[in-house]
Motif scaffolding. Structure first.
Motif, PDB file in Angstrom:
ATOM      1  N   ILE A 163      -1.387 -17.289   8.282  1.00  0.00           N
ATOM      2  CA  ILE A 163      -2.120 -18.214   9.127  1.00  0.00           C
ATOM      3  C   ILE A 163      -3.506 -18.480   8.543  1.00  0.00           C
ATOM      4  N   SER A 164      -4.043 -17.512   7.786  1.00  0.00           N
ATOM      5  CA  SER A 164      -5.395 -17.658   7.267  1.00  0.00           C
ATOM      6  C   SER A 164      -5.476 -18.523   6.028  1.00  0.00           C
ATOM      7  N   GLY A 165      -4.362 -18.827   5.367  1.00  0.00           N
ATOM      8  CA  GLY A 165      -4.399 -19.668   4.176  1.00  0.00           C
ATOM      9  C   GLY A 165      -4.800 -18.882   2.951  1.00  0.00           C
ATOM     10  N   GLY A 166      -4.037 -17.871   2.569  1.00  0.00           N
ATOM     11  CA  GLY A 166      -4.333 -17.041   1.411  1.00  0.00           C
ATOM     12  C   GLY A 166      -4.051 -17.760   0.109  1.00  0.00           C
ATOM     13  N   ALA A 167      -4.413 -17.105  -0.997  1.00  0.00           N
ATOM     14  CA  ALA A 167      -4.195 -17.684  -2.322  1.00  0.00           C
ATOM     15  C   ALA A 167      -2.710 -17.678  -2.655  1.00  0.00           C
ATOM     16  N   VAL A 168      -2.278 -18.736  -3.330  1.00  0.00           N
ATOM     17  CA  VAL A 168      -0.888 -18.832  -3.759  1.00  0.00           C
ATOM     18  C   VAL A 168      -0.692 -17.816  -4.879  1.00  0.00           C
ATOM     19  N   PRO A 169       0.321 -16.923  -4.770  1.00  0.00           N
ATOM     20  CA  PRO A 169       0.542 -15.929  -5.828  1.00  0.00           C
ATOM     21  C   PRO A 169       0.731 -16.601  -7.190  1.00  0.00           C
ATOM     22  N   GLY A 170       0.030 -16.069  -8.197  1.00  0.00           N
ATOM     23  CA  GLY A 170       0.113 -16.609  -9.545  1.00  0.00           C
ATOM     24  C   GLY A 170      -0.869 -17.729  -9.814  1.00  0.00           C
ATOM     25  N   SER A 171      -1.577 -18.200  -8.798  1.00  0.00           N
ATOM     26  CA  SER A 171      -2.541 -19.289  -8.982  1.00  0.00           C
ATOM     27  C   SER A 171      -3.843 -18.734  -9.562  1.00  0.00           C
ATOM     28  N   ALA A 172      -4.705 -19.645  -9.972  1.00  0.00           N
ATOM     29  CA  ALA A 172      -6.000 -19.236 -10.519  1.00  0.00           C
ATOM     30  C   ALA A 172      -6.804 -18.445  -9.488  1.00  0.00           C
ATOM     31  N   CYS A 226      -7.947 -14.662 -10.150  1.00  0.00           N
ATOM     32  CA  CYS A 226      -9.392 -14.411 -10.076  1.00  0.00           C
ATOM     33  C   CYS A 226      -9.696 -13.325  -9.043  1.00  0.00           C
ATOM     34  N   TRP A 227      -9.046 -13.399  -7.887  1.00  0.00           N
ATOM     35  CA  TRP A 227      -9.262 -12.411  -6.835  1.00  0.00           C
ATOM     36  C   TRP A 227      -8.816 -11.025  -7.299  1.00  0.00           C
ATOM     37  N   MET A 231     -12.290  -5.086 -10.820  1.00  0.00           N
ATOM     38  CA  MET A 231     -13.614  -4.894 -11.428  1.00  0.00           C
ATOM     39  C   MET A 231     -14.576  -4.269 -10.420  1.00  0.00           C
ATOM     40  N   ILE A 232     -14.490  -4.699  -9.168  1.00  0.00           N
ATOM     41  CA  ILE A 232     -15.344  -4.091  -8.135  1.00  0.00           C
ATOM     42  C   ILE A 232     -14.995  -2.615  -7.996  1.00  0.00           C
ATOM     43  N   LEU A 233     -13.707  -2.328  -7.954  1.00  0.00           N
ATOM     44  CA  LEU A 233     -13.265  -0.940  -7.811  1.00  0.00           C
ATOM     45  C   LEU A 233     -13.745  -0.080  -8.982  1.00  0.00           C
ATOM     46  N   PHE A 234     -13.533  -0.554 -10.213  1.00  0.00           N
ATOM     47  CA  PHE A 234     -13.926   0.224 -11.383  1.00  0.00           C
ATOM     48  C   PHE A 234     -15.432   0.180 -11.640  1.00  0.00           C
ATOM     49  N   GLY A 235     -16.131  -0.745 -11.020  1.00  0.00           N
ATOM     50  CA  GLY A 235     -17.583  -0.753 -11.095  1.00  0.00           C
ATOM     51  C   GLY A 235     -18.205   0.215 -10.102  1.00  0.00           C
ATOM     52  N   LEU A 285     -16.345 -12.954  -9.446  1.00  0.00           N
ATOM     53  CA  LEU A 285     -14.958 -13.421  -9.541  1.00  0.00           C
ATOM     54  C   LEU A 285     -14.289 -13.474  -8.166  1.00  0.00           C
ATOM     55  N   ALA A 286     -14.503 -12.440  -7.372  1.00  0.00           N
ATOM     56  CA  ALA A 286     -13.870 -12.404  -6.053  1.00  0.00           C
ATOM     57  C   ALA A 286     -14.360 -13.561  -5.180  1.00  0.00           C
ATOM     58  N   PHE A 287     -15.648 -13.827  -5.186  1.00  0.00           N
ATOM     59  CA  PHE A 287     -16.169 -14.925  -4.375  1.00  0.00           C
ATOM     60  C   PHE A 287     -15.813 -16.287  -4.968  1.00  0.00           C
ATOM     61  N   THR A 288     -15.705 -16.372  -6.292  1.00  0.00           N
ATOM     62  CA  THR A 288     -15.283 -17.621  -6.926  1.00  0.00           C
ATOM     63  C   THR A 288     -13.854 -17.963  -6.531  1.00  0.00           C
ATOM     64  N   SER A 289     -13.012 -16.945  -6.407  1.00  0.00           N
ATOM     65  CA  SER A 289     -11.607 -17.198  -6.054  1.00  0.00           C
ATOM     66  C   SER A 289     -11.485 -17.881  -4.704  1.00  0.00           C
ATOM     67  N   LEU A 290     -12.435 -17.649  -3.818  1.00  0.00           N
ATOM     68  CA  LEU A 290     -12.392 -18.280  -2.499  1.00  0.00           C
ATOM     69  C   LEU A 290     -12.656 -19.778  -2.571  1.00  0.00           C
ATOM     70  N   ALA A 291     -13.362 -20.218  -3.622  1.00  0.00           N
ATOM     71  CA  ALA A 291     -13.703 -21.630  -3.760  1.00  0.00           C
ATOM     72  C   ALA A 291     -12.673 -22.415  -4.567  1.00  0.00           C
ATOM     73  N   LEU A 292     -11.768 -21.728  -5.227  1.00  0.00           N
ATOM     74  CA  LEU A 292     -10.775 -22.424  -6.045  1.00  0.00           C
ATOM     75  C   LEU A 292      -9.764 -23.154  -5.163  1.00  0.00           C
ATOM     76  N   PRO A 293      -9.275 -24.304  -5.615  1.00  0.00           N
ATOM     77  CA  PRO A 293      -8.397 -25.127  -4.774  1.00  0.00           C
ATOM     78  C   PRO A 293      -6.959 -24.645  -4.659  1.00  0.00           C
ATOM     79  N   SER A 294      -6.602 -23.533  -5.262  1.00  0.00           N
ATOM     80  CA  SER A 294      -5.201 -23.111  -5.216  1.00  0.00           C
ATOM     81  C   SER A 294      -4.879 -22.227  -4.023  1.00  0.00           C
TER      82      SER A 294
END
Length: 171
Positions: A19-28, A32-33, A39-43, A79-88
């Protein structure tokens, strides 16, 4: 009885997309997410270890590790926040019609009153086998009907047992 499997598929897709409109699996956006998350985890992990186990003041190499971890963490957040702005991302999909709305549309009814099977109401987003007694209204005429559901098939029957033909069919 009519096949309602397309209606069932619409509800399955609605719930699968989320319902929330998640990212399509395999999309940019998804890739990115995922990269950003790891990276957040290993950072964060080396920073936590450095803070708990090796205070920066006592270990000369800890300062370099903390700078590296901070850079990785920052890149992961970007990268995580950029993924939210991508159109996929899937659009927040509109909710499919409820079962009663679909029955009204298919059989060209004016209204479908409350349908009950004992104490249970007619489901809204799934098909459940059984017979549901309803009061319908067409052209200011009140009629008692039974909605019969078996698998992905739905039928409307008059009190005398005769099937009510769908409005958009040539039967």
């Amino acid at each position: 009885m009519l096949d309602f499997s397309k209606w069932v598929d619409m509800w399955d897709a609605y719930y699968a997309r989320g319902i929330s409109g998640g990212a399509v699996p395999g999309s940019a956006a998804s890739i990115c997410w995922n990269i950003g998350f790891w990276m957040i985890l290993f950072g964060l992990l080396p920073l936590i270890i450095l803070i708990i186990v090796f205070p920066v003041a006592y270990v000369p190499a800890a300062k370099g590790i903390s700078i590296f971890s901070t850079v990785v963490l920052t890149m992961g957040l970007v990268l995580a926040f950029t993924s939210l702005a991508l159109p996929s991302h899937t659009p927040r999909s509109s909710r499919p019609t409820s079962l009663s709305e679909q029955i009204i549309k298919t059989w060209n009814l004016d209204d479908l009153g409350e349908c009950r099977n004992g104490s249970q109401k007619l489901p809204k987003s799934r098909l459940k086998d059984g017979d549901w007694k309803c009061i319908t209204y067409t052209d200011s005429q009140r009629t008692e009907l039974t909605v019969h559901i078996k698998g992905n098939k739905v039928g409307l029957y008059k009190a005398d047992g005769k099937a009510l033909l769908a409005a958009n069919r040539k039967d």
